[in-house]
Design an enzyme around this catalytic site. Structure first.
Site, PDB file in Angstrom:
ATOM      1  N   ARG A  15       0.887  -1.395   0.090  1.00 27.18           N
ATOM      2  CA  ARG A  15      -0.047  -0.116  -0.041  1.00 27.18           C
ATOM      3  C   ARG A  15       0.823   1.098   0.112  1.00 27.18           C
ATOM      4  NH1 ARG A  15      -0.804   4.725   2.255  1.00 27.18           N
ATOM      5  NH2 ARG A  15      -0.475   3.795   4.478  1.00 27.18           N
ATOM      6  N   HIS A 207       4.085   3.964  12.859  1.00 23.31           N
ATOM      7  CA  HIS A 207       4.611   3.885  11.457  1.00 23.31           C
ATOM      8  C   HIS A 207       5.480   4.823  10.919  1.00 23.31           C
ATOM      9  CE1 HIS A 207       2.911   3.734   7.117  1.00 23.31           C
ATOM     10  NE2 HIS A 207       3.747   4.900   7.097  1.00 23.31           N
ATOM     11  N   HIS A 209       8.935   6.461   8.872  1.00 20.00           N
ATOM     12  CA  HIS A 209       9.738   6.435   7.686  1.00 20.00           C
ATOM     13  C   HIS A 209      11.265   6.757   8.075  1.00 20.00           C
ATOM     14  CE1 HIS A 209       6.362   7.077   4.381  1.00 20.00           C
ATOM     15  NE2 HIS A 209       5.858   6.452   5.217  1.00 20.00           N
ATOM     16  N   CYS A 240       9.562   9.899  -0.652  1.00 21.95           N
ATOM     17  CA  CYS A 240       9.115  11.110   0.092  1.00 21.95           C
ATOM     18  C   CYS A 240       8.600  11.838  -1.070  1.00 21.95           C
ATOM     19  CB  CYS A 240      10.036  11.708   1.096  1.00 21.95           C
ATOM     20  SG  CYS A 240       9.353  13.185   1.788  1.00 21.95           S
TER      21      CYS A 240
END
Lengths: 312, 312
Positions: A15, A207, A209, A240
């Site tokens: 996703r 979550h 990054h 990003c």
């Protein structure tokens, strides 16, 4: 606090990773990847997104991807649903869990969902009503929870308001989304500690990054705060939108390797996961940022003949 | 234990990064880089290596590189010296500090220095005698301190024996070198804690590689153990001879960004450091793995017009 002995890794690459891929990945390839993940022991997968196919063409095969999964006991197939229509489609397609989301930043929410936070919370009310009493698990994400690329630091009050609404609706948990990699150990500690105090018993997923190279440092901070659920992406796929060449989600194999090294159980087989990451690389046709897929785990040893002297 | 409020970052890119570059980088470029680092506020730099020019042609200009440095107060120019001859040349060239090294693994030491650990310790005795009473600082590195690519885990007794010899000679400190990125938070905790107990007051530096994506996680572990000196490489330059495409040393800008975010002072200006890393990229002609140089620090904000909607 002692570190957890078991962690749930939620794979979100299909996703969050794929949604930023311009070239359409075939449904067959997506299903094959999904099943490789399941074979590797991953039991919680955010497999797709029920968004408008016009807005995100990569996700136009959401229902077919879900239908292709090899169902095994304990598997949770999660999907992102931005609105009631998406939640409806997700239920029809047999998703086990929906993830809804609102940004902690007004400007990011406006950019992402084209409405105010309060208006988004009304959408959440609608989704909550629609899904109440169903077997479907419901999870609420707070996007840009650790910073907004337009505004910088986000107001604590926004995070708290969104989380309160999720809790009010009896959702099964929340996710704090570090949408553009702005989390730091200090912010993670502050935010998680505050939410743990304000919402005792709340199930919190993190979550992160790896945009600034500290995604796994933030995981370590989360572990030290007792958080046991982390979202990551196979091969570290994703990016990003603001920084060409910057990496996106933390990499699942690198995360599992770290957890393995700390004797924290995940139920996931690292070698199989690396195999899946390599197949993903060949599908999208370029190297992914995952590092364990290149270096191997630390005890993948080498022969003495394999190199010359390094002299230091 | 509270985290340190100040950390010394030792830049090792000109030595540990450049030594694995096949193409010779001109002395002029090396000196320019060195001075950009000094301008950015870096005050401890491992600038070169006094090894055999036949073995490592990249380091053949060691003395000229040192001579080119703009001397500012507080600057420590450190060099690697594998033997007494190297130490002699380093002193003649005006180095402020020499770093000697022995591997904790017999097979790695044999590969790297072509002798046993005990034989290397005799060389250390010779270097210690040669440098005794000089103003030169002396530091002892333990290579493969967290694992050997040929043997796997290394015997604690080897580490302790090497460190004991450095301490016996009155060296100013030791460095634990994670030569091929095999350190983990568990190993760092075990090794550092043991050495802190066995050698009270010993100054310990940590030298991590990011080969498996957890270099900065290991730094965080070190900070929590009270360690205040870390070695890193501009842009993350360097590699791993065993894993094509794998990264080498942890990246200085990414480290400084992390420390900045935790309010741990380094005296280094991140923006200047990023400028130096970009100039290094253009010198070696390929992208480096550093991430902050691509994404910017977290509060480098973007305009609302800079992208379209992400839908999640």
């Amino acid at each position: 606090m002692p570190l957890p002995t078991r962690v749930d890794v939620i794979e979100v690459g299909l996703r969050d990773g794929l949604q930023s891929e311009a070239a359409f990945v075939s449904t067959e390839d997506k299903v094959a990847l999904l099943n490789r993940l399941i074979d590797a022991g991953v039991r919680h997968i955010e497999a797709t997104s029920f968004v408008s196919p016009r807005a995100v063409p990569q996700m136009r095969d959401a229902a077919e991807v879900l239908a292709g999964a090899r169902r095994v006991p304990g598997l949770v197939l999660s999907v992102l649903a931005p609105n009631a229509k998406g939640a409806e489609r997700a239920m029809q397609a047999g998703a086990d869990e929906i993830v809804v989301f609102v940004s902690a930043s007004e400007s990011h929410n406006a950019k992402n969902l084209n409405r105010s936070i309060d208006r988004s919370l009304q959408d959440i009310d609608e989704i909550a009503a629609l899904t109440r009493g169903q077997s479907l698990r419901r999870k609420g994400a707070v996007a840009t929870a650790f910073g907004c690329p337009f505004e910088g630091d986000v107001p604590e009050a926004n995070i708290d308001k969104i989380v309160a609404r999720y809790v009010e609706h009896g959702f099964d948990g929340i996710t704090l989304g570090d949408t553009t990699g702005m989390a730091t150990p200090v912010l993670v500690t502050q935010t998680v500690t505050r939410l743990q105090q304000e919402f005792p018993g709340l199930s919190i997923s993190l979550h992160f990054h790896n945009t600034r190279g500290i995604g796994l440092v933030n995981v370590m901070t989360g572990l030290q705060l007792g958080i046991t659920t982390y979202e990551s992406s196979l091969g570290g796929m994703g990016g990003c939108p603001f920084a060409p060449g910057a990496t996106g989600n933390i990499c699942t194999e690198d995360l599992v390797n770290l957890l393995d090294e700390m004797d924290i159980a995940t139920g996931i087989d690292l070698a199989s996961l690396v195999g899946a990451a390599r197949s993903l690389e060949s599908i999208i046709g370029r190297p992914l940022p995952g590092q364990v897929m290149r270096a191997g785990p630390r005890l993948a040893l080498h022969s003495l003949e394999s190199i010359g002297a390094a002299h230091g």
